[in-house]
Design an enzyme around this catalytic site. Structure first.
Site, PDB file in Angstrom:
ATOM      1  N   ASP A  21      36.661  34.889  35.417  1.00  0.00           N
ATOM      2  CA  ASP A  21      37.330  35.769  36.117  1.00  0.00           C
ATOM      3  C   ASP A  21      37.748  36.737  35.076  1.00  0.00           C
ATOM      4  OD1 ASP A  21      38.629  36.837  38.258  1.00  0.00           O
ATOM      5  OD2 ASP A  21      40.635  35.933  37.823  1.00  0.00           O
ATOM      6  N   ASN A  69      35.230  34.363  47.957  1.00  0.00           N
ATOM      7  CA  ASN A  69      34.648  35.999  47.733  1.00  0.00           C
ATOM      8  C   ASN A  69      33.772  36.687  48.818  1.00  0.00           C
ATOM      9  OD1 ASN A  69      34.174  34.445  44.097  1.00  0.00           O
ATOM     10  ND2 ASN A  69      35.894  35.868  45.168  1.00  0.00           N
TER      11      ASN A  69
END
Ligand code: IPE
Ligand code: IPE
Ligand code: MG
Length: 248
Positions: A21, A69
């Site tokens: 991330d 996502n």
């Protein structure tokens, strides 16, 4: 491959899972579009895969794209899919050379046909490799994975192949995408957030959690070795007391 720094392999995690991330924020800090961060993140993927293989990690799982996502702007999703395709194409040779087997965890059928084609090709080309398994979590969501496993298991119960009373942890594990692989012992999340984001919820039940503020494009060899060393210094008690462990 460079020198191996880890000398005590007895404390090496057999499986490391990473939530990669921070790419977007890394790019924003540089006044660049988010995709610039994702591109830089691919370099970290290469370094981390190479380092993990070099120090003797047997299973490495990278969270590359979650079921959630898909909600991102379509341009970003397209960019990520195309980066993935080119990464896979460029890495096949290296994976074979380094004896790395590629696996995909997630909803393969939701990926664009081109990516699916490349992925299937690399998975079958590397199927006989044994030194390390690289799992790419793509269109992956842990709850979805568990539902899918429960569906399969209940189907077997309906046909009589399995008795509900015989269902155990091992059987359920063997219906997850990670079937046949040991659970992650070390869970790493880069980018500063301290959450699991629907990643391997079943499998990380006893993993050591390691959170770092370093954003994924800045996470390289030294950062991985630091996380592995941190893991090595932890006492994993699995419910027992510390003194019980020292008597073992
Ligand atoms: C992780 O980086 C990569 C993917 C989710 C594909 P992000 O894109 O989430 O980066 P941040 O969290 O916005 O910085
Ligand atoms: C998790 O990152 C998924 C991947 C790294 C692929 P996100 O950036 O999507 O996670 P949240 O939504 O902020 O928790
Ligand atoms: Mg993020």
């Amino acid at each position: 491959m460079g020198d191996t720094v880890i000398s005590d392999t007895s404390t090496l995690p057999v499986h490391i899972a990473i939530v990669m991330d921070g790419n977007g924020r890394w790019a924003e800090e540089r006044n660049q579009p988010r995709l610039f961060g994702h591109k830089a993140g691919v370099k970290s993927v290469r370094t981390v895969v190479e380092t993990a293989r070099e120090i003797g990690i047997q299973h490495l799982t990278l969270y590359a794209f979650s079921t959630e996502n898909w909600k991102r702007p379509s341009l970003e999703v397209k960019g990520l899919m195309s980066l993935l395709d080119s990464y896979l194409k460029s890495e096949q040779k290296t994976m074979l050379k380094n004896d790395i087997r590629l696996q995909c965890l997630g909803q393969l059928n939701r990926l664009p046909p081109q990516v699916r084609k490349t992925l299937t090709r690399v998975i079958s080309a590397t199927a006989q490799c044994t030194a390390m398994t690289l799992n790419l979590a793509l269109s992956y969501g842990s709850r979805n994975e568990i539902i899918r496993a429960v569906r399969e298991v209940s189907g077997k119960c309906m046909t009589g192949e399995l008795a509900p009373d015989d269902l155990n942890e091992e059987i359920l594990s063997n219906h997850l995408y990670t079937a046949g692989q040991p659970d992650p012992e070390l869970f790493i999340r880069t980018g500063g957030e301290r959450r699991l984001s629907n990643f391997l919820l079943w499998q990380v039940s006893y993993a050591e959690l390691y959170f770092t503020d370093v954003k994924w494009p800045d996470f390289g060899r030294a950062e991985l070795l630091e996380a592995v060393a941190d893991f090595g210094a932890r006492q994993r008690r699995f419910g027992k007391t510390g003194s019980q462990l020292s008597q073992e």
